[in-house]
Design an enzyme around this catalytic site. Structure first.
Site, short mmCIF file in Angstrom:
data_model
loop_
_atom_site.label_atom_id
_atom_site.label_comp_id
_atom_site.label_asym_id
_atom_site.label_seq_id
_atom_site.Cartn_x
_atom_site.Cartn_y
_atom_site.Cartn_z
N ASP A 47 0.97 -1.39 0.00
CA ASP A 47 0.17 0.10 0.17
C ASP A 47 0.88 0.95 -0.06
O ASP A 47 0.79 2.26 0.59
CB ASP A 47 -1.10 -0.71 1.73
N ASP A 85 -4.68 -0.51 -1.50
CA ASP A 85 -6.24 -0.54 -1.33
C ASP A 85 -6.73 0.31 -2.65
O ASP A 85 -6.18 0.60 -3.37
CB ASP A 85 -5.63 0.61 -0.11
N HIS A 87 -11.09 0.65 -2.31
CA HIS A 87 -11.87 0.39 -1.80
C HIS A 87 -13.52 1.57 -3.26
O HIS A 87 -12.42 2.09 -3.75
CB HIS A 87 -12.07 1.69 -0.61
N HIS A 120 -10.50 6.94 2.03
CA HIS A 120 -9.14 6.81 0.79
C HIS A 120 -8.79 5.41 0.30
O HIS A 120 -10.01 4.43 0.35
CB HIS A 120 -7.90 6.61 1.85
N LYS A 145 -7.17 -5.11 -2.56
CA LYS A 145 -7.45 -5.50 -1.36
C LYS A 145 -8.98 -4.63 -1.31
O LYS A 145 -8.62 -3.21 -1.39
CB LYS A 145 -6.73 -6.03 -0.07
N CYS A 190 -2.06 -2.73 7.80
CA CYS A 190 -1.93 -3.31 6.79
C CYS A 190 -0.34 -4.14 6.83
O CYS A 190 -0.50 -5.21 6.20
CB CYS A 190 -1.89 -2.39 5.52
#
Length: 242
Positions: A47, A85, A87, A120, A145, A190
């Site tokens: 990340d 990441d 989202h 984020h 993820k 993470c």
């Protein structure tokens, strides 16, 4: 008298030779203590994305300082995996998705306690992009993820429900990789979850401390190191890697 001087000179030269030999052995021993990643090792870069760098919506203090360290040690690895990441815009882990809640509050969700974060790493945004200064052209895989709307995902191996798998463990197994070196952001979330899940998957795990930075919510960095150590995760510095 001259004879004695010659003998002393000979002994002196012998001493110098012996000292050089001993120093050479020490140097070799020190070199031998370095960890040289081989074909069965992989670097995991967790990340390192714009949202987690200074100026980002969930900036990790000094997060940008991991970049040159990661770029340098990546040259020692044949195998590199990166995570991202990724989202949804109204992800369940965002404080904005829960009326009256603020970032860093903790709520109970079906899979356990959830820290609520500022929005984020929303899919397709610049904040979700991997930092432009990351220079690892030989990285073979990016694991995204956190794209399931109703469950958070810190680890590169398992989402927060501890059931949904990313497929990374199987990928590493098929590639005959048994050792991973974990770096990136953030140490106490993470990175730590990735390292612990890697151990639970039966891998040898090193976390490169100076190639990570943490958020530290109520002592969470110290707790993360404690939890990782209990599971057998090894804590090293980038200088330990040959």
């Amino acid at each position: 008298m001259i004879h004695l001087q010659r003998r002393e000179m000979m002994f002196g030269l012998a001493g110098v030779t012996l000292a050089h030999s001993m120093l050479g052995r020490v140097g070799m021993a020190m070199a031998a203590d370095k960890i040289k990643p081989g074909p069965s090792s992989a670097l995991i870069v967790v990340d390192v994305q714009n949202c987690f760098l200074p100026g980002g919506s969930l900036a990790v203090k000094d997060g940008d300082q991991v970049i040159p360290v990661i770029n340098r040690i990546a040259k020692s690895f044949e195998n590199v995996v990166m995570t991202q990441d990724w989202h949804t815009a109204d992800h369940i882990s965002f404080a904005s998705s829960h009326e009256g809640k603020k970032p860093f509050e903790v709520i109970k969700l079906p899979y356990g306690n959830q820290v609520l974060w500022p929005d984020h790493c929303v899919q397709g945004t610049d904040g979700a992009s991997i930092a432009k200064d990351i220079n690892i052209p030989h990285a073979q895989l990016i694991i995204r993820k956190g794209f399931h709307n109703d469950v958070d995902s810190y680890s590169a191996f398992l989402e927060a429900d501890k059931e949904t798998r990313t497929g990374l463990a199987s990928y590493l197994k098929e590639r005959k990789i048994d050792t991973v070196f974990v770096t990136g952001l953030a140490t106490d979330f993470c990175v730590a979850w990735t390292a612990m899940d890697a151990r639970n998957a039966g891998l040898n795990v090193y976390v490169v401390e100076d190639a990570c930075r943490g958020i530290d919510i109520n002592g969470s960095i110290a707790k993360a190191w404690e939890d990782m150590t209990k599971l057998g995760v090894k804590r090293i510095q980038s200088s330990d890697i040959a």
